[in-house]
Design an enzyme around this catalytic site. Sequence first.
Site, mmCIF file in Angstrom:
data_model
loop_
_atom_site.group_PDB
_atom_site.id
_atom_site.type_symbol
_atom_site.label_atom_id
_atom_site.label_comp_id
_atom_site.label_asym_id
_atom_site.label_seq_id
_atom_site.Cartn_x
_atom_site.Cartn_y
_atom_site.Cartn_z
ATOM 1 N N ILE A 46 0.718 -1.099 0.132
ATOM 2 C CA ILE A 46 0.114 0.074 0.056
ATOM 3 C C ILE A 46 0.871 1.307 0.128
ATOM 4 C CG2 ILE A 46 -1.984 1.127 1.057
ATOM 5 C CD1 ILE A 46 -2.318 -1.852 0.099
ATOM 6 N N GLU A 47 0.956 2.078 -1.122
ATOM 7 C CA GLU A 47 1.667 3.037 -1.368
ATOM 8 C C GLU A 47 0.730 4.302 -1.284
ATOM 9 O OE1 GLU A 47 5.552 3.831 -2.177
ATOM 10 O OE2 GLU A 47 5.155 2.507 -0.601
ATOM 11 N N HIS A 48 -0.214 4.298 -1.482
ATOM 12 C CA HIS A 48 -1.265 5.156 -1.525
ATOM 13 C C HIS A 48 -2.578 5.436 -0.619
ATOM 14 C CE1 HIS A 48 -3.728 8.330 -4.021
ATOM 15 N NE2 HIS A 48 -4.604 7.502 -3.911
ATOM 16 N N ARG A 85 6.967 -0.003 3.596
ATOM 17 C CA ARG A 85 8.633 0.770 3.376
ATOM 18 C C ARG A 85 9.384 0.389 4.619
ATOM 19 N NH1 ARG A 85 7.039 6.820 1.400
ATOM 20 N NH2 ARG A 85 5.757 6.255 -0.568
ATOM 21 N N ARG A 128 11.025 -3.425 2.728
ATOM 22 C CA ARG A 128 11.799 -2.761 1.581
ATOM 23 C C ARG A 128 12.769 -1.883 1.864
ATOM 24 N NH1 ARG A 128 7.440 0.298 -1.565
ATOM 25 N NH2 ARG A 128 6.071 0.020 0.335
#
Length: 297
Positions: A155-157, A190, A213
């Site tokens: 989930i980046e957004h 992240r 990451r």
Amino acid sequence: MALASGRATSLIALAALLSVVGFLAGPAAATGKTGQVTVFWGRNKAEGSLREACDSGMYTIVIMSFLDVYGHGKYSLDLSGHPIAGIGNDIKHCQSKNILVFLSIGGFGNKYSLPTSQSAADVADYLWNAYLAGSRRGVSRPFGDAAVDGIDFFIEHGSPDHYDELARCLWSYNKAYRARTPVQLTATPRCAYPDQRVERALATGLFGRIHVRFYGDPSCAADWQREWDKWTAAYPAAQIYVGLPASEQTVGYVHPKNLYYGVIPVVQKAANYGGIMIWDRYDDKRTNYSSYAKEWA
């Protein structure tokens, strides 16, 4: 942790320091090995097929990426031009070799979100019937009767709201199965702890693997050991993987020498060390980075 960031002199200095420290520390102890290597597939058509990735012998888990549209009644799968026909057979082929295949949701776009509790329930229902073990009339199955082993949260957004509900809804399908869990959950956050977009989801305790990451963020990668300790301490029941790029041009790249001498001896000390995650299959096919990770993981 040697980093490929030519413009950041502080990171270059760190790389040199770790190279020296690594030689003094010595190689990783064999007792810490898990043999587990995860790779992301689906980001470049030139990477080859899913079957080819599994036949390489390098990976124990392959994560297909991404289902990058969901949450508002619309769904879309982006596999970078890979033909959908045949992927179902490839999934079964991988699974026959004891390689787990996951589908990752989210990604780098901005066309997904979970605006309400109902949207979380709807997405869970869709994932179950379209990609997992369900089969409800009216829901198309892109991969036919092949079922992925689980769902990865990348989930980046958007807001973190309702991803915990999505995780619980997905996990609830396991209640009907006594001998197995057709829905496994992983997350790919992240490296800076905590990643607020998945923090609530991870708090459910339902995620068996977390692929952190350790790339793409110079400040975090420069202090990667502190962040690693935070992740392993926060989720002792989950297997924590070190996420690394296979491309020398990505910030966070670790030269194989420094992987062996500087990173592996540190991460394998954690009781819940899981293995190595490689981003991604396209670059790995070019650099053969996973051959080092597989040997030492």
